[in-house]
Design a protein around this motif. Structure first.
Motif, PDB file in Angstrom:
ATOM      1  N   MET A  52       1.136  -1.100  -0.171  1.00 55.06           N
ATOM      2  CA  MET A  52      -0.034   0.158   0.414  1.00 55.06           C
ATOM      3  C   MET A  52       0.668   1.091  -0.143  1.00 55.06           C
ATOM      4  O   MET A  52       0.474   2.290  -0.762  1.00 55.06           O
ATOM      5  CB  MET A  52      -1.330  -0.040   1.337  1.00 55.06           C
ATOM      6  N   LEU A  53       1.481   1.408   0.350  1.00 60.48           N
ATOM      7  CA  LEU A  53       3.308   1.799   0.655  1.00 60.48           C
ATOM      8  C   LEU A  53       3.598   2.885  -0.167  1.00 60.48           C
ATOM      9  O   LEU A  53       3.648   3.669  -0.978  1.00 60.48           O
ATOM     10  CB  LEU A  53       3.893   2.316   2.144  1.00 60.48           C
ATOM     11  N   GLN A  54       3.834   1.816  -0.971  1.00 61.85           N
ATOM     12  CA  GLN A  54       4.452   2.030  -2.814  1.00 61.85           C
ATOM     13  C   GLN A  54       3.453   2.669  -4.023  1.00 61.85           C
ATOM     14  O   GLN A  54       4.058   3.453  -4.009  1.00 61.85           O
ATOM     15  CB  GLN A  54       4.606   0.493  -3.094  1.00 61.85           C
ATOM     16  N   ARG A  55       2.029   2.337  -3.037  1.00 61.15           N
ATOM     17  CA  ARG A  55       0.484   2.331  -4.244  1.00 61.15           C
ATOM     18  C   ARG A  55       0.804   3.624  -3.536  1.00 61.15           C
ATOM     19  O   ARG A  55       0.397   4.721  -4.178  1.00 61.15           O
ATOM     20  CB  ARG A  55       0.082   1.932  -3.827  1.00 61.15           C
ATOM     21  N   VAL A  56       0.635   4.608  -2.623  1.00 65.46           N
ATOM     22  CA  VAL A  56       0.699   5.414  -1.923  1.00 65.46           C
ATOM     23  C   VAL A  56       1.741   6.617  -2.611  1.00 65.46           C
ATOM     24  O   VAL A  56       1.868   7.564  -3.036  1.00 65.46           O
ATOM     25  CB  VAL A  56       0.400   5.742  -0.508  1.00 65.46           C
ATOM     26  N   ALA A  57       3.271   6.341  -2.164  1.00 66.22           N
ATOM     27  CA  ALA A  57       4.037   7.217  -1.897  1.00 66.22           C
ATOM     28  C   ALA A  57       5.612   6.600  -3.426  1.00 66.22           C
ATOM     29  O   ALA A  57       6.140   5.902  -2.708  1.00 66.22           O
ATOM     30  CB  ALA A  57       4.792   7.575  -0.812  1.00 66.22           C
ATOM     31  N   PRO A  58       4.782   6.068  -4.161  1.00 61.91           N
ATOM     32  CA  PRO A  58       5.681   5.251  -5.638  1.00 61.91           C
ATOM     33  C   PRO A  58       7.652   6.249  -4.983  1.00 61.91           C
ATOM     34  O   PRO A  58       7.271   7.424  -4.986  1.00 61.91           O
ATOM     35  CB  PRO A  58       4.834   5.470  -6.931  1.00 61.91           C
ATOM     36  N   ALA A  59       8.462   5.374  -6.206  1.00 61.47           N
ATOM     37  CA  ALA A  59       9.409   6.112  -5.878  1.00 61.47           C
ATOM     38  C   ALA A  59       9.411   7.253  -6.812  1.00 61.47           C
ATOM     39  O   ALA A  59       8.844   7.613  -7.723  1.00 61.47           O
ATOM     40  CB  ALA A  59      10.341   4.959  -6.521  1.00 61.47           C
ATOM     41  N   GLY A  60       9.308   8.352  -6.714  1.00 60.24           N
ATOM     42  CA  GLY A  60       9.603   9.647  -6.540  1.00 60.24           C
ATOM     43  C   GLY A  60       8.647  10.530  -6.021  1.00 60.24           C
ATOM     44  O   GLY A  60       9.041  11.849  -6.709  1.00 60.24           O
ATOM     45  N   THR A  61       8.174  10.224  -5.778  1.00 65.03           N
ATOM     46  CA  THR A  61       7.781  11.137  -4.763  1.00 65.03           C
ATOM     47  C   THR A  61       8.964  11.881  -3.910  1.00 65.03           C
ATOM     48  O   THR A  61       9.390  11.670  -2.945  1.00 65.03           O
ATOM     49  CB  THR A  61       6.463  10.195  -4.147  1.00 65.03           C
ATOM     50  N   ARG A  62       7.987  13.299  -3.749  1.00 64.42           N
ATOM     51  CA  ARG A  62       8.926  14.156  -3.023  1.00 64.42           C
ATOM     52  C   ARG A  62       7.827  14.525  -1.463  1.00 64.42           C
ATOM     53  O   ARG A  62       6.748  15.615  -2.276  1.00 64.42           O
ATOM     54  CB  ARG A  62       8.441  15.407  -3.699  1.00 64.42           C
ATOM     55  N   LEU A  63       8.896  14.620  -0.590  1.00 66.42           N
ATOM     56  CA  LEU A  63       8.910  15.130   0.780  1.00 66.42           C
ATOM     57  C   LEU A  63       8.977  15.787   0.202  1.00 66.42           C
ATOM     58  O   LEU A  63      10.626  15.965   0.518  1.00 66.42           O
ATOM     59  CB  LEU A  63       8.852  13.472   1.526  1.00 66.42           C
ATOM     60  N   HIS A  64       8.644  17.283   0.874  1.00 68.92           N
ATOM     61  CA  HIS A  64       9.124  18.633   1.281  1.00 68.92           C
ATOM     62  C   HIS A  64       9.494  18.623   2.673  1.00 68.92           C
ATOM     63  O   HIS A  64       7.958  18.382   3.613  1.00 68.92           O
ATOM     64  CB  HIS A  64       8.570  19.400   0.643  1.00 68.92           C
ATOM     65  N   ASP A  65      10.733  19.541   3.128  1.00 68.78           N
ATOM     66  CA  ASP A  65      10.647  19.887   4.280  1.00 68.78           C
ATOM     67  C   ASP A  65      10.254  18.846   5.361  1.00 68.78           C
ATOM     68  O   ASP A  65       9.370  18.544   6.325  1.00 68.78           O
ATOM     69  CB  ASP A  65       9.675  21.524   5.047  1.00 68.78           C
ATOM     70  N   VAL A  66      11.116  17.324   5.158  1.00 72.62           N
ATOM     71  CA  VAL A  66      11.727  16.543   5.981  1.00 72.62           C
ATOM     72  C   VAL A  66      12.320  17.024   7.367  1.00 72.62           C
ATOM     73  O   VAL A  66      13.463  17.267   7.194  1.00 72.62           O
ATOM     74  CB  VAL A  66      12.186  15.608   5.299  1.00 72.62           C
ATOM     75  N   HIS A  67      11.767  17.042   7.897  1.00 78.75           N
ATOM     76  CA  HIS A  67      12.236  17.568   9.848  1.00 78.75           C
ATOM     77  C   HIS A  67      13.439  16.136  10.150  1.00 78.75           C
ATOM     78  O   HIS A  67      13.125  15.176  11.044  1.00 78.75           O
ATOM     79  CB  HIS A  67      11.904  17.304  10.874  1.00 78.75           C
ATOM     80  N   LEU A  68      14.912  16.246  10.220  1.00 80.48           N
ATOM     81  CA  LEU A  68      15.627  15.280  11.026  1.00 80.48           C
ATOM     82  C   LEU A  68      15.795  15.279  12.069  1.00 80.48           C
ATOM     83  O   LEU A  68      16.189  16.529  12.709  1.00 80.48           O
ATOM     84  CB  LEU A  68      17.120  15.850  10.423  1.00 80.48           C
ATOM     85  N   GLU A  69      15.633  14.313  12.510  1.00 83.77           N
ATOM     86  CA  GLU A  69      15.204  14.009  14.209  1.00 83.77           C
ATOM     87  C   GLU A  69      16.167  13.231  14.283  1.00 83.77           C
ATOM     88  O   GLU A  69      16.890  13.787  15.858  1.00 83.77           O
ATOM     89  CB  GLU A  69      13.903  13.323  13.818  1.00 83.77           C
ATOM     90  N   LYS A 117      21.968   5.667   9.328  1.00 83.43           N
ATOM     91  CA  LYS A 117      21.423   6.907   8.626  1.00 83.43           C
ATOM     92  C   LYS A 117      20.758   7.687   9.346  1.00 83.43           C
ATOM     93  O   LYS A 117      21.000   7.878  10.262  1.00 83.43           O
ATOM     94  CB  LYS A 117      19.798   5.535   8.128  1.00 83.43           C
ATOM     95  N   THR A 118      19.642   9.016   8.628  1.00 79.00           N
ATOM     96  CA  THR A 118      18.706   9.997   9.312  1.00 79.00           C
ATOM     97  C   THR A 118      18.036   9.532   8.846  1.00 79.00           C
ATOM     98  O   THR A 118      17.485   9.932   7.901  1.00 79.00           O
ATOM     99  CB  THR A 118      19.934  11.127   8.598  1.00 79.00           C
ATOM    100  N   PHE A 119      16.838  10.232  10.287  1.00 77.54           N
ATOM    101  CA  PHE A 119      15.278   9.939  10.293  1.00 77.54           C
ATOM    102  C   PHE A 119      14.779  11.071  10.656  1.00 77.54           C
ATOM    103  O   PHE A 119      15.409  12.193  11.228  1.00 77.54           O
ATOM    104  CB  PHE A 119      15.069   8.226  11.223  1.00 77.54           C
ATOM    105  N   GLY A 120      13.573  10.967  10.137  1.00 75.59           N
ATOM    106  CA  GLY A 120      13.192  12.062  10.605  1.00 75.59           C
ATOM    107  C   GLY A 120      12.145  12.203   9.524  1.00 75.59           C
ATOM    108  O   GLY A 120      11.292  11.002   8.127  1.00 75.59           O
ATOM    109  N   ARG A 121      10.734  13.232   9.486  1.00 79.82           N
ATOM    110  CA  ARG A 121       9.735  13.573   9.114  1.00 79.82           C
ATOM    111  C   ARG A 121       9.016  14.763   8.674  1.00 79.82           C
ATOM    112  O   ARG A 121       9.592  15.823   8.948  1.00 79.82           O
ATOM    113  CB  ARG A 121       8.425  12.634  10.832  1.00 79.82           C
ATOM    114  N   GLN A 122       8.211  14.933   7.938  1.00 83.89           N
ATOM    115  CA  GLN A 122       7.609  15.822   8.246  1.00 83.89           C
ATOM    116  C   GLN A 122       6.292  16.446   9.154  1.00 83.89           C
ATOM    117  O   GLN A 122       6.386  15.207   9.610  1.00 83.89           O
ATOM    118  CB  GLN A 122       6.806  15.983   6.385  1.00 83.89           C
TER     119      GLN A 122
END
Length: 574
Positions: free
Chosen positions: A450-467, A473-478
């Motif tokens: 389902m996640l592949q369907r909602v956010a396929p490769a190339g989907t752009r996520l703006h302003d991801v806050h690095l936590e 790796k570095t993990f963050g969220r919008q």
């Protein structure tokens, strides 16, 4: 008689989490804001009110002096649906009691109605209010208690609920406290209350304890947004309601005109907002009033920001569980509601410009609004078949080509004031092994595809806050409702924001690379993360650099790179 103008007041935010209210950072709940507004309305000068989060007290012990020396110390907290948190850690009972012991002045404790700060922070079931040695405990609205306590000269108050006129004043005058939040201004999302209560009586839920649904007029919510916007807040969530579609009506029937006034007004007073999301939507509303509901959903999608989620409380697809717990929606009805939301709001900015204004957003973003499914286990009547029926429902949604933003699976908590008894907790215990296997199967069979369907490769996520950093790796969220966790190769400076292009998918998280990534400067790990690349092709690109264009790099790698890479000139232009 104590003069309010001479009072020094300290507010401590121990965080709240309710079915319709987030308050753990990066969220800031309504409680401290409204309480601060009530204090100002009662005559306490804004400059004499100090606000601290519990995490700020932990990190800077000197702040405890404000707790000690305040004439009035107010603690706000209470977790009725506790979860796992990244942005902050809710106050523990020992910390709450320490505040009461430390304070030299009058102490007041309050938070979610009829709830306290017992063992629920650890997922227990002790939900009765405890005084924890405070002078006063608000068993109604803490903001009303604060107002009345100050008005009485710190002598006392009658427990009561505040009215719409009061909250209209307090929401605006209390906006100033957000400037004292450690996350202000960039990593803070303000919860907005559109109303309280619910006409339905699900056995396990706390929202009916507020009574039948009542709503704030659109102009009062818009005024609150304007005040917060003026104080630097750019992220908002209409989370404090049981059903956003019922806003402005009788609590059940949709009112698209009220939604139009609400959303349109917010966009007018906060033109450069970064996030406008919601939380709860009742699927039965969509089924009972399909035309009005569709119109309301289209209004929301016209004004919100991408990645929004409408949480659907299906709770169980088992008709036996539905009947024994007064659940108001069947699996068939919920499926129809999922379909309607997908059709009315599941589009991505730029896909259909005629559908709605997109506020300048480009393509390749997350869908504007998708349903989420809440499933609750341990309810009365649960049986082994319940798990199979829930999975069958989720598989049907996926097989029909529809999208869900998230599937939230949790176990019931028994607490005072609802119909749930020890039966629910016992069922949850008995089914522990079954629950774990079922949850793993849902993650593998539903969440990942389902996640592949909602956010396929190339989907752009703006302003991801690095936590945080983990495993190189570095993990963050919008900011937003149920944001995706994003893993980025390499350890990057925390506290920054980056734009990300999705490259791979986990169960409830994605991997991505900074967007756009300069092919002539990207690391091996970053290049390897691009779909279809692999280490061999990535190594070839590194050896053959520099490239004059993305097309040249793509030809060398034999991989489409347009969604991920750029080539920067010395001046920084493409």
């Amino acid at each position: 008689m104590t003069d309010p103008a001479t009072l020094d007041v300290t507010l401590v935010d121990g965080y709240v989490d309710e079915p319709a209210h987030f308050g753990v950072p990066p969220y800031v709940s309504t409680y401290p804001r409204y309480t601060a507004g009530a204090l100002v309305d009662a005559g306490v000068p804004e400059g004499r009110i100090t606000y601290h989060t519990i995490d700020a007290l932990r990190e800077e012990p000197s702040r405890w002096r404000d707790v000690e020396e305040a004439d009035l110390m107010i603690y706000i907290g209470g977790m009725t649906v506790p979860g796992k948190y990244v942005g902050g850690t809710p106050a523990e009972p020992d910390e709450v009691r320490r505040m009461a012991w430390t304070a030299d002045g009058t102490t007041l404790m309050g938070g979610p109605v009829r709830f306290g700060v017992g063992d629920q922070n650890e997922g227990g079931s002790d939900m009765e209010r405890k005084d924890l040695d405070y002078d006063f405990v608000a068993k109604g609205d803490v903001e009303a208690a604060a107002y009345d306590l100050v008005a009485s000269g710190l002598e006392g108050f009658n427990n009561r609920m505040r009215d719409v006129e009061e909250v209209t004043r307090w929401a605006r005058t209390g906006a100033f406290v957000v400037e004292h939040h450690p996350n202000h201004p960039d990593y803070l999302i303000a919860e907005l209350e559109t109303g309280r209560g619910c006409p339905y009586r699900c056995s396990f839920c706390t929202e009916p304890l507020y009574g039948n649904a009542t709503f704030r007029p659109p102009e009062t919510v818009v005024s609150e947004v304007e005040a917060l916007y003026e104080r630097g807040v750019r992220h908002f969530r209409l989370g404090r309601q049981a059903d956003i579609l019922a806003y402005g009506g009788d609590g059940e029937k949709p009112n698209p005109d009220a939604l139009r006034a609400l959303y349109g007004g917010i966009r007018e007073v906060a033109p450069e907002l970064g996030t406008l999301h919601l939380d709860n939507m009742n699927p039965i509303t969509v089924v009972k009033w399909p035309d009005l509901a569709r119109e309301g959903i289209e209004v929301i999608a016209a004004h919100n920001t991408p990645g929004d989620t409408a949480a659907f409380g299906l709770e169980s697809a088992d008709p036996v569980v539905q009947e024994e717990n007064n659940l108001n929606v069947s699996a068939e009805e919920c499926f129809e509601a999922v379909r309607v939301v997908n059709e009315a709001a599941g589009w991505r900015p730029g896909e259909d410009p005629a559908a709605a204004p997109t506020h300048g957003e480009e393509t390749k973003r997350l869908p504007k609004l998708l349903p989420g499914i809440n499933l609750l286990h341990g309810l009365k009547g649960e049986r082994r078949e319940t798990y199979e029926l829930n999975k069958a429902f989720l598989h049907r949604v996926y097989d029909e080509g529809l999208m869900l933003r998230r599937v939230n699976i949790r176990q019931v908590m028994a607490f005072a004031g609802t119909e749930m008894s020890e039966t629910g907790s016992q069922i949850a215990t008995d089914h522990k092994k079954l629950f774990k296997r079922y949850k793993r199967e849902v993650r593998e069979e539903i969440d990942n595809p389902m996640l592949q369907r909602v956010a396929p490769a190339g989907t752009r996520l703006h302003d991801v806050h690095l936590e945080y950093h983990q495993d190189g790796k570095t993990f963050g969220r919008q900011l937003g409702t149920y944001p995706l966790l994003v893993g980025i190769p390499g350890e990057r400076e925390l506290g920054r924001t980056v734009d990300v292009a999705v490259t791979d998918h986990g169960y409830r998280s994605v991997t991505g690379v900074p967007y756009p990534l300069d092919v002539n400067a990207a690391s091996m790990d970053e290049l390897t993360a691009i779909p279809g690349m692999g280490r061999q092709r990535a190594g070839n690109l590194v050896v053959d650099r520099p490239f004059d264009s993305v097309a040249d790099a793509a030809a060398r790698a034999e991989v489409d790179l347009d969604d991920f890479l750029t080539v920067r000139t010395p001046e920084g232009a493409d």
